[in-house]
Design a protein around this motif. Sequence first.
Motif, short mmCIF file in Angstrom:
data_model
loop_
_atom_site.label_atom_id
_atom_site.label_comp_id
_atom_site.label_asym_id
_atom_site.label_seq_id
_atom_site.Cartn_x
_atom_site.Cartn_y
_atom_site.Cartn_z
N ALA A 95 0.86 -1.19 0.00
CA ALA A 95 0.00 0.00 0.00
C ALA A 95 0.89 1.23 0.00
CB ALA A 95 -0.92 0.01 1.21
N LEU A 96 0.41 2.28 -0.66
CA LEU A 96 1.20 3.51 -0.78
C LEU A 96 0.89 4.53 0.31
CD1 LEU A 96 1.00 3.90 -4.65
CD2 LEU A 96 2.85 2.92 -3.29
N SER A 97 0.00 4.17 1.22
CA SER A 97 -0.31 5.07 2.32
C SER A 97 -0.30 4.28 3.62
CB SER A 97 -1.68 5.73 2.10
OG SER A 97 -2.68 4.74 2.05
N VAL A 108 5.19 3.80 3.68
CA VAL A 108 4.39 2.89 2.87
C VAL A 108 4.22 1.58 3.65
CG1 VAL A 108 5.10 3.86 0.64
CG2 VAL A 108 6.42 2.00 1.64
N MET A 109 3.29 0.76 3.19
CA MET A 109 3.10 -0.56 3.77
C MET A 109 3.87 -1.56 2.91
SD MET A 109 1.20 -0.12 6.44
CE MET A 109 0.88 -1.83 6.81
N VAL A 110 4.59 -2.48 3.56
CA VAL A 110 5.36 -3.49 2.84
C VAL A 110 5.12 -4.87 3.46
CG1 VAL A 110 7.19 -1.91 2.10
CG2 VAL A 110 7.44 -3.14 4.25
N ARG A 111 5.40 -5.90 2.68
CA ARG A 111 5.33 -7.27 3.16
C ARG A 111 6.75 -7.84 3.12
NH1 ARG A 111 0.76 -9.64 0.80
NH2 ARG A 111 -0.25 -8.92 2.68
N ILE A 112 7.20 -8.34 4.28
CA ILE A 112 8.52 -8.96 4.41
C ILE A 112 8.30 -10.36 4.96
CG2 ILE A 112 10.81 -8.84 5.49
CD1 ILE A 112 10.29 -5.81 5.93
N ASP A 113 8.76 -11.37 4.24
CA ASP A 113 8.62 -12.77 4.67
C ASP A 113 7.18 -13.11 5.06
OD1 ASP A 113 11.30 -13.35 4.26
OD2 ASP A 113 11.87 -12.81 6.30
N ILE A 118 4.82 -1.51 8.58
CA ILE A 118 4.84 -0.10 8.20
C ILE A 118 6.30 0.25 7.96
CG2 ILE A 118 4.49 2.26 8.99
CD1 ILE A 118 2.18 1.20 10.74
N LEU A 119 6.62 0.73 6.76
CA LEU A 119 7.97 1.20 6.47
C LEU A 119 7.92 2.72 6.57
CD1 LEU A 119 10.88 0.66 5.58
CD2 LEU A 119 10.08 0.69 3.21
N LEU A 135 7.04 5.02 -6.06
CA LEU A 135 6.77 3.61 -5.80
C LEU A 135 5.35 3.24 -6.20
CD1 LEU A 135 8.42 3.12 -2.29
CD2 LEU A 135 9.21 2.19 -4.46
N LYS A 136 5.18 1.98 -6.58
CA LYS A 136 3.87 1.45 -6.94
C LYS A 136 3.62 0.19 -6.14
CE LYS A 136 4.16 3.14 -11.69
NZ LYS A 136 5.50 3.67 -11.68
N VAL A 137 2.37 -0.18 -5.99
CA VAL A 137 2.01 -1.42 -5.32
C VAL A 137 2.65 -2.57 -6.09
CG1 VAL A 137 0.09 -2.94 -4.68
CG2 VAL A 137 -0.10 -0.48 -4.34
N ASN A 138 3.16 -3.55 -5.38
CA ASN A 138 3.85 -4.74 -5.89
C ASN A 138 5.29 -4.49 -6.33
OD1 ASN A 138 1.69 -6.50 -5.40
ND2 ASN A 138 0.74 -5.95 -7.35
N ASP A 139 5.83 -3.28 -6.14
CA ASP A 139 7.24 -3.05 -6.40
C ASP A 139 8.06 -3.89 -5.42
OD1 ASP A 139 6.97 -1.30 -8.50
OD2 ASP A 139 7.42 0.51 -7.33
N LYS A 140 9.11 -4.51 -5.92
CA LYS A 140 10.01 -5.29 -5.07
C LYS A 140 11.17 -4.38 -4.65
CE LYS A 140 9.05 -9.89 -6.90
NZ LYS A 140 7.73 -9.68 -7.29
N LEU A 141 11.44 -4.37 -3.35
CA LEU A 141 12.46 -3.50 -2.79
C LEU A 141 13.47 -4.30 -1.99
CD1 LEU A 141 10.11 -0.78 -1.23
CD2 LEU A 141 11.15 -0.74 -3.50
N ILE A 142 14.65 -3.74 -1.86
CA ILE A 142 15.64 -4.19 -0.88
C ILE A 142 15.71 -3.06 0.14
CG2 ILE A 142 18.05 -4.76 -0.46
CD1 ILE A 142 16.68 -6.87 -2.14
N ILE A 143 15.48 -3.40 1.40
CA ILE A 143 15.52 -2.37 2.44
C ILE A 143 16.50 -2.77 3.54
CG2 ILE A 143 13.17 -1.59 1.99
CD1 ILE A 143 12.27 -3.08 4.49
#
Length: 181
Positions: A95-97, A108-113, A118-119, A135-143
């Motif tokens: 999610a972008l918010s 933004v909201m992210v899914r990790i494992d 909340i990022l 950023l867009k929904v479903n973008d893959k990131l390295i954080i």
Amino acid sequence: MMKKVMYLLILLLVVVSGLVFANREIKSEPSKKPAPKPPTAAEMNAGLKQWEATPEGIKFKKWEAAPEGKKVLDGAAKIRRQINAVTNMEAVVTALSLPPGSRLGFGVMVRIDGDDYILSFGLETANEFQQLRSLKVNDKLIIRSHSVSYAPKYAYPIVQGDYVERDRKIMYKRAPRKGGC
């Protein structure tokens, strides 16, 4: 007459130099106040017990024991090792918010494992998050992050964003703190 003026000027210069030098000596002396000692483990435990007896402490303990609190604490514990080592984590933007009512600044909201987080990047100054706004929904990131936190107000652990990379390009890197470690 000229000799008297010269002597007077030299005397004045010596007196002013002496005052400046003496003032510098006084300022450069170390402070006589002893540095405050960090609290002992017993003092910290006593403070924690005292806080747990307050209405906020009671509310927090109830939240920790509730299923919502356990879910958030488990999510935070799941990535604690990567956080402590400040290693790369793969994340997907969900999610972008941030959730309604959030007061964490930009994030933004992210899914990790398989868990949602909340990022958070904090309050924006001088458009430093401009690239992150693409950023867009479903973008893959390295954080990378140095901390994960939680609060009863939020249904997700809060990961502090220190470094974000997408498609091998750095999108954000937190500037080091000035005057600290």
